[in-house]
Design an enzyme around this catalytic site. Structure first.
Site, PDB file in Angstrom:
ATOM      1  N   GLY A 753       0.840  -1.195   0.000  1.00 18.09           N
ATOM      2  CA  GLY A 753       0.000   0.000   0.000  1.00 18.09           C
ATOM      3  C   GLY A 753       0.874   1.242   0.000  1.00 18.09           C
ATOM      4  O   GLY A 753       1.050   1.909  -1.010  1.00 18.09           O
ATOM      5  N   ARG A 754       1.486   1.524   1.155  1.00 21.42           N
ATOM      6  CA  ARG A 754       2.285   2.739   1.297  1.00 21.42           C
ATOM      7  C   ARG A 754       3.416   2.799   0.278  1.00 21.42           C
ATOM      8  O   ARG A 754       3.750   3.878  -0.221  1.00 21.42           O
ATOM      9  CB  ARG A 754       2.840   2.812   2.726  1.00 21.42           C
ATOM     10  N   ARG A 790      -0.239  10.612  11.264  1.00 17.50           N
ATOM     11  CA  ARG A 790       0.819   9.616  11.428  1.00 17.50           C
ATOM     12  C   ARG A 790       1.889  10.017  12.456  1.00 17.50           C
ATOM     13  O   ARG A 790       2.283   9.192  13.295  1.00 17.50           O
ATOM     14  CB  ARG A 790       1.496   9.309  10.089  1.00 17.50           C
ATOM     15  N   TYR A 794       1.884   7.226  15.476  1.00 21.10           N
ATOM     16  CA  TYR A 794       2.983   6.283  15.699  1.00 21.10           C
ATOM     17  C   TYR A 794       4.339   6.857  15.342  1.00 21.10           C
ATOM     18  O   TYR A 794       5.197   6.178  14.780  1.00 21.10           O
ATOM     19  CB  TYR A 794       2.757   4.932  14.997  1.00 21.10           C
ATOM     20  N   CYS A 821      -6.102  21.553  18.977  1.00 21.70           N
ATOM     21  CA  CYS A 821      -5.949  21.758  20.416  1.00 21.70           C
ATOM     22  C   CYS A 821      -5.523  20.459  21.095  1.00 21.70           C
ATOM     23  O   CYS A 821      -6.286  19.844  21.848  1.00 21.70           O
ATOM     24  CB  CYS A 821      -7.266  22.277  21.003  1.00 21.70           C
ATOM     25  N   GLU A 822      -4.324  20.033  20.807  1.00 23.49           N
ATOM     26  CA  GLU A 822      -3.718  18.847  21.391  1.00 23.49           C
ATOM     27  C   GLU A 822      -2.209  19.060  21.468  1.00 23.49           C
ATOM     28  O   GLU A 822      -1.600  19.548  20.516  1.00 23.49           O
ATOM     29  CB  GLU A 822      -3.989  17.594  20.540  1.00 23.49           C
TER      30      GLU A 822
END
Length: 869
Positions: A753-754, A790, A794, A821-822
């Site tokens: 996929g990637r 991403r 991870y 806001c994290e």
């Protein structure tokens, strides 16, 4: 010979340059020394050259000492030493051998010395000193023959060693210490004689005027002593490597050159195992603030490692990981030590009595464990036995050996612990005997079995890089990798497509950001690289990576089938490609509801089961159908735990011990298992991984009756970081072909996929604000984890550039953050960018996979739109 040039002014600065054994053993190397010294002299600097013995000569002198009772063996070693120096004399085409033979005659006299048979320590020191006396004599003769007027001096006239408290007799003679300090009178006296001098490393005299030596590696220390004595402008250590690295480059080819360090960090790296620099040489330079440079004799144009006072940022980071073997642990246990005054004094008195220095220490209520480093101790079984006998008066003693100490070095180690979770997890399955965190907050050490070190160091180094505990993108600290230096520019990767299409991307950003932009030619390039591998019978594109319609059409045209993990994906690919045969769709759900399995079967697509529940509880649904079984081979792979899809901690696949139960239920319900599937993780750059997976599955498949297909999954890695080595497709093809020849009855499927789409996509965003908080510099952009999750999910690493200022030097170390806001809304930690301004276009690369596909409306902010360039 040309006439001697006029002496430099009295205030001309000094440069001390030191050369090791390999750098003084051949004529070409002496030509290099002459060139380096001559260049410094032409730049108006006085030069003092410090040399080691010829390579291998100190070992031969040591062998004479060890064979001291055997006169014939001593004589044989002596003959070899004479022949070696005479051969180099002849190669240098020198004329008179009188000076050289004078030192060889003195060495001959030592063989007849009455102290020899007993190996008296004073005799050993005189013996060992001759390696440097001989090499420096040859060097002086040759440098003068090249018209570089060079004066030979005896280091014993300048260095007086001092006995340390509690130092053993062996240490006073064979590992002596000198308290070096600036001596303007000695510097002026030398300056009055000339501009270029050559001296010996390793040797000194004691208060009685007798020869002592400074211990192995002492030539570095001698150079530092001269640097302090002369208040030199700098000391240069010339060796056969380009500098200090983030790990031993012979163990870790991707170890990065440490461009700059401060004295304390360099001291820790040298002390904890790096062989490039002797640990003792830092202190005298630190005290006198003389800069130190490590340079490569073979490649003098490389910048090397610069060590000085406060030359680097103080933000917490790991600079290096190193190991020391041959470590001995002494564990002392006694319930009586609890609240016992003087217990440690008693046990450490025993170490003192036997002349043993303690390195690491760990303590508990009833146990104290210490390490003994063989580099600082004359440690043998007899000494150890006597120590244990003394200690057993106070406690139970256990000796653990051989061990290795694995150390991470960097400023602010305690503040780095949150970034070391993956590293600490590596130690979870090991028997760790001791953990020590230094009081100066510069290192964290684990002591393990010695045999584990060689395989553990490369894994830990890779994990430190990926956790950004090592800021490999910080060019002020981390230079090129050992691999890059060894292979040179020939291995440079081709320029990314977005660099060629910069203008078009800037125009696209002007129409609005944030925005994903895809290049279909890059998708085709990746696809054709895979389809050229003849060993794979069918390639499926893993739709979850990026379901964008134009990408699906492009891959369909390249002959790809499709792998879907939800029935919604099945429906999407069928709408996008209405002529696609159902058999070209592989449906591999995980913990999906029963209705999705029924829908997949009804649609005629291939269905994979990866748990017992569907076959045991809904077995009738699969009656008369061909199915694939996804198995868990027991372990996972990948750069982060959240991309590992094998092993008990992963929710995917049927465990090996449940396969027979699955088969029994399949037979009962009339379902035919025609294929086995395994996917262990993502981002794998090791081509050999799939050979192992394929071989395991083929062996497993032979226990079945109807297996036709082995689906090896995906996980083909895409290089993103500078140190990543691209997946070798030729090696992958050869590995799969090898297994296919052994098991020709099976068709091989894969489902990347990637790999197909990551490099084809970039995320364009605009700078909204910049901010500084102390030493931390933030660059805010108009999208964040709502468009690209991403990095937060991870710890994925994406290259980030300021597309508006692509040609400007990246001078600022910044955190690239979004508006969500994290605290975790960070797209890039510690990135080097040019000074950014509001409105600049920021490009985030390798964003074509799991970018838009994982976008959300968190904070009610719309994720980036998508467009094909």
């Amino acid at each position: 010979m040309n006439s001697t040039p006029a002496l430099l002014p009295a205030d001309a600065p000094w440069i001390v340059i030191k050369f090791g054994g390999t750098s003084v053993s051949t004529r070409p190397r002496w030509d290099t020394i002459a060139r380096i010294a001559g260049t410094h002299r032409k730049q108006g600097k006085r030069v003092l050259i410090v040399v080691s013995a010829l390579s291998g000569i100190t070992d031969q002198l040591k062998a004479i000492g060890e064979a001291c009772a055997d006169a014939a063996r001593c004589r044989a070693f002596y003959v070899g030493i004479v022949e070696r120096h005479h051969a180099l004399f002849d190669d240098l085409e020198l004329r008179s051998r009188n000076a050289l033979d004078g030192w060889l005659a003195r060495l001959d006299q030592l063989l007849g010395d009455p102290r020899r048979p007993a190996g008296v320590l004073s005799w050993q020191a005189e013996l060992l000193a001759h390696g440097e006396l001989l090499s420096s004599t040859l060097g002086a003769l040759y440098l003068n023959a090249t018209d570089l007027a060079t004066h030979w001096i005896d280091s014993r006239d300048h260095f007086r060693c001092e006995a340390l408290p509690n130092q053993s007799e062996w240490g006073r003679w064979l590992s002596a210490s000198v308290e070096a300090r600036p001596d303007p009178a000695a510097a002026a006296a030398l300056a009055a004689r000339g501009d270029v001098f050559i001296a010996q490393g390793f040797i000194a005299r004691n208060a009685e005027g007798m020869t002592t030596v400074l211990g192995r590696g002492g030539s570095d220390t001698s150079a530092a002593y001269y640097g302090a004595l002369l208040s030199a402008e700098a000391v240069e250590i010339w060796t056969d490597v380009p500098g200090m690295f983030s790990a031993n480059p012979r163990q870790v080819p991707d170890a990065r050159l440490l461009s700059r360090l401060d004295y304390a960090e360099a001291q820790e790296i040298a002390t904890t195992g790096a062989k490039v620099l002797h640990p003792r040489c830092i202190h005298p330079l630190r005290e006198t603030r003389v800069p130190l440079r490590i340079k490569d004799t073979n490649r003098p144009d490389l910048p090397g490692t610069a060590i000085g006072w406060s030359t680097v940022q103080t933000a917490p980071s790991v600079k290096a990981i190193s190991s020391r073997k041959g470590i001995t642990l002494v564990s002392m246990e006694s319930i009586s030590m609890w609240q016992q005054v003087g217990f440690l004094s008693d046990v450490f008195a025993a170490f003192k009595a036997h002349g043993l220095s303690v390195d690491l220490i760990g303590s508990a209520e009833t146990n104290v464990t210490v390490s003994l480093d063989p580099s600082d101790n004359l440690l043998n079984s007899d000494v150890l036995a006597r120590l244990c006998a003394d200690l057993e008066q106070f406690c139970r003693v256990k000796v653990i050996a051989p061990c290795a100490a694995i150390t991470m070095v960097g400023r602010g180690m305690r503040a780095m612990l949150h970034k070391l979770s993956a590293v600490l997890a590596e130690f979870g399955a090991l028997d760790v005997h001791l953990i020590s965190q230094s009081s100066n907050n510069l290192n964290l050490t684990f002591v393990v079995e010695e045999g584990l070190a060689d395989t553990l160091i490369p894994r830990l180094h890779a994990l430190l890089i990926r956790a950004e505990a090592m800021r490999v993108d910080d060019g002020a600290v981390f230079g090129p990798s050992w691999r890059e230096l060894a292979e040179g520019a020939a291995t440079a990767a081709p320029a990314a497509w977005w660099r060629r299409r910069r203008t078009a991307l800037l125009e696209l950003a002007a129409a609005g950001t944030p925005r994903y932009a895809y290049d279909l030619d890059q998708v085709r390039t990746q696809a054709r690289g895979l389809t050229a591998l003849g060993a794979v019978d069918r390639w499926h594109y893993a739709l979850k990576a990026n379901p964008q319609a134009d990408i699906l059409r492009t891959l369909h045209a390249e002959g790809f089938a499709f792998e879907c993990v939800s029935f919604a994906e099945v429906e999407h690919v069928r709408r996008t490609l209405p002529d696609l045969a159902p058999e070209r769709i592989l449906f591999t759900p995980n913990f999906a509801p029963r209705e999705e399995y029924r829908a997949g079967l009804a649609a005629g697509v291939r269905v994979t089961l990866d748990a017992l529940h569907p076959i045991t509880e809904w077995g009738a649904d699969f009656a008369g159908h061909d199915i694939l079984l996804r198995v868990d081979l027991g372990s996972g792979r990948g750069h982060h735990d959240k991309v590992k899809t094998g092993g008990a901690q992963s929710k995917f696949g049927v465990a090996l011990d449940e396969i027979e139960t699955f088969r029994e239920h399949a037979r009962r319900h009339g379902a035919r298992i025609v294929g086995l599937h395994a996917h262990l993780g993502s981002g794998i750059l090791d081509a050999g991984h799939w050979r192992g997976v394929c071989a395991q599955m083929a062996s497993l498949a032979e226990r079945f009756n109807r297996i036709e297909i082995l689906d090896l999954g995906g996980g083909l890695g895409v290089p993103s970081r500078p140190e990543d080595v691209p997946l070798d497709l030729a090696e992958l093809g050869a590995a799969l072909a090898e297994v296919q020849r052994a098991y020709p009855q099976f068709r091989l499927w894969m489902e990347p996929g990637r790999y197909l789409v990551a490099e084809a996509g970039v995320l364009l965003a605009r700078v909204t604000q910049v901010k500084r908080k102390g030493e931390v510099h933030y660059v805010g952009i108009d999208t964040g984890m709502n468009s690209l999750i991403r990095p937060a999910l991870y710890e994925a690493w994406h290259a980030i550039v300021n597309l508006s200022r692509l040609d400007e030097p990246p001078t600022d170390l910044v955190q690239v953050v979004g508006p969500i806001c994290e605290t975790g809304d960070v797209l890039g930690h510690n990135r080097r960018l040019p000074p950014c301004r509001e409105g600049d276009v920021i490009l985030i690369a390798e964003a074509g996979a799991y970018g838009a596909a994982m976008g959300s409306r968190y904070n009610l902010r719309e994720p980036a739109a998508e467009v094909v360039v």
